[in-house]
Design a protein around this motif. Structure first.
Motif, PDB file in Angstrom:
ATOM      1  N   ALA A  59     -16.629  27.537 -36.211  1.00 34.85           N
ATOM      2  CA  ALA A  59     -15.356  26.958 -35.773  1.00 34.85           C
ATOM      3  C   ALA A  59     -14.474  26.727 -36.990  1.00 34.85           C
ATOM      4  O   ALA A  59     -14.955  26.524 -38.106  1.00 34.85           O
ATOM      5  N   ILE A  60     -13.171  26.752 -36.772  1.00 36.65           N
ATOM      6  CA  ILE A  60     -12.212  26.439 -37.828  1.00 36.65           C
ATOM      7  C   ILE A  60     -11.828  24.979 -37.685  1.00 36.65           C
ATOM      8  O   ILE A  60     -11.366  24.541 -36.629  1.00 36.65           O
ATOM      9  N   ILE A  61     -12.036  24.206 -38.760  1.00 36.72           N
ATOM     10  CA  ILE A  61     -11.647  22.796 -38.772  1.00 36.72           C
ATOM     11  C   ILE A  61     -10.395  22.643 -39.619  1.00 36.72           C
ATOM     12  O   ILE A  61     -10.367  23.026 -40.789  1.00 36.72           O
ATOM     13  N   ALA A  62      -9.341  22.116 -39.013  1.00 39.79           N
ATOM     14  CA  ALA A  62      -8.113  21.796 -39.734  1.00 39.79           C
ATOM     15  C   ALA A  62      -8.147  20.313 -40.078  1.00 39.79           C
ATOM     16  O   ALA A  62      -8.325  19.464 -39.202  1.00 39.79           O
ATOM     17  N   GLY A  63      -7.994  19.987 -41.355  1.00 37.50           N
ATOM     18  CA  GLY A  63      -8.130  18.609 -41.802  1.00 37.50           C
ATOM     19  C   GLY A  63      -6.842  17.822 -41.674  1.00 37.50           C
ATOM     20  O   GLY A  63      -5.740  18.339 -41.833  1.00 37.50           O
ATOM     21  N   GLY A  64      -6.995  16.550 -41.408  1.00 41.80           N
ATOM     22  CA  GLY A  64      -5.843  15.658 -41.305  1.00 41.80           C
ATOM     23  C   GLY A  64      -6.285  14.224 -41.438  1.00 41.80           C
ATOM     24  O   GLY A  64      -7.410  13.931 -41.828  1.00 41.80           O
ATOM     25  N   SER A  65      -5.385  13.302 -41.081  1.00 38.27           N
ATOM     26  CA  SER A  65      -5.700  11.881 -41.236  1.00 38.27           C
ATOM     27  C   SER A  65      -5.370  11.052 -40.009  1.00 38.27           C
ATOM     28  O   SER A  65      -5.938   9.997 -39.799  1.00 38.27           O
ATOM     29  N   ARG A  69     -18.344  26.615 -28.240  1.00 39.77           N
ATOM     30  CA  ARG A  69     -17.210  27.098 -27.451  1.00 39.77           C
ATOM     31  C   ARG A  69     -15.929  27.177 -28.263  1.00 39.77           C
ATOM     32  O   ARG A  69     -15.017  27.948 -27.922  1.00 39.77           O
ATOM     33  N   PHE A  70     -15.822  26.380 -29.331  1.00 34.04           N
ATOM     34  CA  PHE A  70     -14.604  26.407 -30.147  1.00 34.04           C
ATOM     35  C   PHE A  70     -14.394  27.800 -30.726  1.00 34.04           C
ATOM     36  O   PHE A  70     -13.320  28.391 -30.586  1.00 34.04           O
ATOM     37  N   SER A  71     -15.408  28.327 -31.392  1.00 30.99           N
ATOM     38  CA  SER A  71     -15.298  29.659 -31.980  1.00 30.99           C
ATOM     39  C   SER A  71     -15.149  30.730 -30.908  1.00 30.99           C
ATOM     40  O   SER A  71     -14.349  31.658 -31.046  1.00 30.99           O
ATOM     41  N   GLU A  72     -15.911  30.606 -29.830  1.00 31.39           N
ATOM     42  CA  GLU A  72     -15.869  31.609 -28.764  1.00 31.39           C
ATOM     43  C   GLU A  72     -14.472  31.718 -28.142  1.00 31.39           C
ATOM     44  O   GLU A  72     -14.020  32.816 -27.805  1.00 31.39           O
ATOM     45  N   LEU A  73     -13.799  30.593 -27.997  1.00 30.07           N
ATOM     46  CA  LEU A  73     -12.473  30.586 -27.369  1.00 30.07           C
ATOM     47  C   LEU A  73     -11.337  30.700 -28.382  1.00 30.07           C
ATOM     48  O   LEU A  73     -10.173  30.799 -28.001  1.00 30.07           O
ATOM     49  N   GLY A  74     -11.693  30.678 -29.681  1.00 29.25           N
ATOM     50  CA  GLY A  74     -10.644  30.706 -30.702  1.00 29.25           C
ATOM     51  C   GLY A  74      -9.885  29.398 -30.767  1.00 29.25           C
ATOM     52  O   GLY A  74      -8.722  29.360 -31.177  1.00 29.25           O
ATOM     53  N   VAL A  75     -10.532  28.310 -30.371  1.00 31.27           N
ATOM     54  CA  VAL A  75      -9.905  26.983 -30.374  1.00 31.27           C
ATOM     55  C   VAL A  75     -10.177  26.304 -31.707  1.00 31.27           C
ATOM     56  O   VAL A  75     -11.314  26.296 -32.191  1.00 31.27           O
ATOM     57  N   ILE A  76      -9.144  25.749 -32.303  1.00 29.23           N
ATOM     58  CA  ILE A  76      -9.259  25.072 -33.593  1.00 29.23           C
ATOM     59  C   ILE A  76      -9.603  23.609 -33.369  1.00 29.23           C
ATOM     60  O   ILE A  76      -9.019  22.934 -32.513  1.00 29.23           O
ATOM     61  N   ALA A  77     -10.554  23.106 -34.151  1.00 27.03           N
ATOM     62  CA  ALA A  77     -10.902  21.682 -34.131  1.00 27.03           C
ATOM     63  C   ALA A  77     -10.065  20.976 -35.202  1.00 27.03           C
ATOM     64  O   ALA A  77     -10.316  21.118 -36.390  1.00 27.03           O
ATOM     65  N   SER A  78      -9.045  20.257 -34.762  1.00 29.79           N
ATOM     66  CA  SER A  78      -8.174  19.526 -35.680  1.00 29.79           C
ATOM     67  C   SER A  78      -8.748  18.124 -35.828  1.00 29.79           C
ATOM     68  O   SER A  78      -8.605  17.276 -34.947  1.00 29.79           O
ATOM     69  N   MET A  79      -9.429  17.878 -36.971  1.00 28.38           N
ATOM     70  CA  MET A  79     -10.234  16.667 -37.122  1.00 28.38           C
ATOM     71  C   MET A  79      -9.802  15.837 -38.330  1.00 28.38           C
ATOM     72  O   MET A  79      -9.207  16.367 -39.270  1.00 28.38           O
TER      73      MET A  79
END
Length: 547
Positions: free
Chosen positions: A438-444, A393-403
């Motif tokens: 899905a697009i995963i944005a990296g963080g801490s 659903r992340f890709s389908e909705l254009g929602v970014i997974a900020s992980m």
């Protein structure tokens, strides 16, 4: 005479507006291009805050009318971006008791005693970073452990995930006793006799924190600058500040006016700010140099896994009849998400448990009804535990997974106990998300975890701690390649802030944000990634002074 003066004036104007280009040569440079292909280069030319050109080994380097800097063969990367951190909290943590890594409750207390000796003027003793999972008995701390040493000083120590912890004096000031009732969305932990132990979960924390004196505007600015310089030292040139209030925003704007922003900040408005409607009405904010932008809001849907506050669909595997906590009822959460989207703001919602993630995705799906709304690039912060059917659903909705990759290596000792053998397969599921496009944005999530992005790169690739455990990695099938991990901290993180056209990669007309490091992260053992040292950090074409 007039002609001579006119010539001199034109000449002076020419020299006063002339900007000399700089060239850093003799480097081992890497960047992704806009198509996410890895590019290698040996020199970079920039003028003021913009990149002019990257040079490969085949290119001829300019030699005249240019400042030349010898990179001494070091590796140069685009500045790294942390897509989820807490800048003010980190700055304040640098001025508070550091409990990270304490191996026992007694060690945590001793650190507090040592800190107090050097900070006798503190009205409150504040600290953070303790984690009972590291302790032999794995039990939450008790207020009595602190009361012997801090009878007259209120103490508030946050757990590593940002939740919990007070002593008797702090509870006395808050009016907390055996008669106190847990608020909605929170819990006051009590012992067998019904007395509060000093542990407060989620919304119950406000019972204590409402009594802690607020920082002055100047104190806040000092903490922010201290934080940003420390982050720059780790190689971060941009951070997404996850949930800040009006006072914090004004502190940033004051620093902007003083030209005192060491790195870039993409700030998320805290949805609970009392001035929310006014802030949304003002619309997006952006400084001319792109050092400070606001185009998003932060909502928290549930709590954390460690404190069993993450909202699960079924009971916790290690605590029957307990499913965690949603911080808002369905009606309120719906209103918050819709209000922010209607105002044209990107919505970044904290969701850790599978129930919280499902509910947030359901809400997003309900309101992402047009391509314009989809292009706001709404996000789920953490996206830690997902039902397998929700991953696509992340890709389908254009929602970014900020992980945050280091959450996995920190949680590996308790996550499977909390979730069981089936649900764990949808937890920290980076490779499944990537395969689902899905697009995963990296963080801490600093200061919950270390702000060092090379720790995040290491965890992403190895799924191991710094002792190389477990031996093959924790659920190694979810590990990223080094290129994928690098992308999460560069191109993807920039995309998650609508800034991919200016940062995240190096190329013509991109911002001159880059770092020099001591080893080639693309050609070393993965186990060595976390040891990478940053030698220089440049933002807007200027080297950041860490001191």
């Amino acid at each position: 005479m007039k002609k001579i003066l006119s010539f001199l004036f034109i000449t002076l104007v020419h020299f006063s507006t002339y900007a000399q280009s700089s060239l850093i040569k003799n480097i081992n440079g890497y960047t992704l291009n806009d198509s996410a292909q890895l590019i290698h280069f040996v020199a970079i030319q920039f003028t003021e805050d913009k990149v002019d050109k990257l040079f490969t080994a085949k290119d001829t380097l300019p030699k005249q009318d240019i400042r030349i800097i010898d990179g001494q063969g070091k590796t140069l990367l685009p500045g790294l971006i942390d897509a989820h951190g807490h800048v003010l909290s980190y700055g304040l943590s640098l001025m508070r008791v550091n409990l990270n890594g304490a191996q026992s409750e007694q060690e945590a207390v001793q650190r507090a005693i040592n800190f107090k000796k050097d900070n006798n003027d503190s009205k409150w003793l504040l600290g953070q970073g303790w984690n009972q999972v590291l302790w032999k008995n794995k039990q939450y701390p008790q207020a009595v452990s602190l009361d012997e040493y801090f009878k007259n000083t209120p103490v508030w120590f946050k757990r590593i995930d940002g939740h919990l912890g007070a002593n008797a004096k702090a509870m006395q000031l808050a009016g907390i006793d055996h008669t106190s009732v847990s608020p909605d969305g929170g819990e006051i932990i009590k012992d067998a006799n019904g007395n509060p132990t000093g542990v407060f979960i989620d919304n119950a924390m406000e019972l204590i924190t409402n009594n802690i004196p607020e920082n002055s505007a100047k104190e806040m600015q000092l903490a922010l600058v201290k934080s940003m310089k420390a982050l720059a030292k780790f190689g971060l040139t941009s951070v997404h500040d996850a949930g800040i209030d009006t006072a914090n925003i004004e502190a940033y704007k004051a620093l902007v006016a003083e030209n005192n922003m060491p790195i870039r900040i993409n700030a998320m408005i805290d949805i609970n700010d009392e001035n929310l409607n006014s802030l949304l009405k003002q619309g997006h904010f952006r400084t001319p140099d792109d050092k400070f932008i606001i185009n998003s809001v932060k909502i928290s849907a549930d709590g954390a896994l460690g404190s069993r506050g993450a909202a699960l669909i079924k009971d916790y595997s290690d605590l029957p009849h307990h499913k965690g906590l949603m911080l808002y009822n369905q009606e309120t959460l719906t209103l918050l998400i819709k209000t922010a989207m209607d105002a044209g703001f990107q919505v970044n919602t904290h969701a850790i448990g599978d129930n919280a993630n499902k509910i947030v995705l359901d809400q997003y799906e309900k309101y992402i009804t047009t391509e314009k709304i989809k292009q706001m690039r709404h996000r789920i912060e953490h996206a830690q535990i997902l039902r397998l059917q929700d991953i696509s659903r992340f890709s389908e909705l254009g929602v970014i997974a900020s992980m945050q990759a280091t959450h996995a290596t920190s949680d590996k000792n308790m996550a499977q106990d909390r979730l069981g053998e089936e649900r764990i397969l949808g937890a920290y599921a980076w490779k499944k998300l990537i395969k689902a496009k899905a697009i995963i944005a990296g963080g801490s999530d600093f200061p919950v975890e270390s702000a060092n992005p090379f720790y995040g790169l290491h965890a992403s690739v190895t799924r191991q701690d710094h002792q190389n455990q477990p031996e093959s990695g924790w659920f190694p099938q979810e590990a990223m390649t080094i290129k994928q991990a690098f992308q999460t901290f560069t191109l993807n993180a920039a995309f998650a802030a609508h800034q991919e056209n200016i940062i995240g990669t190096l190329g013509k007309n991109k911002k001159a944000d880059f770092i020099l490091i001591d080893q080639d992260i693309f050609n070393i053992k993965a186990s060595e990634l976390w040891k990478t040292q940053v030698l220089q950090t440049w933002v807007n074409g200027e080297q950041v002074n860490y001191l």
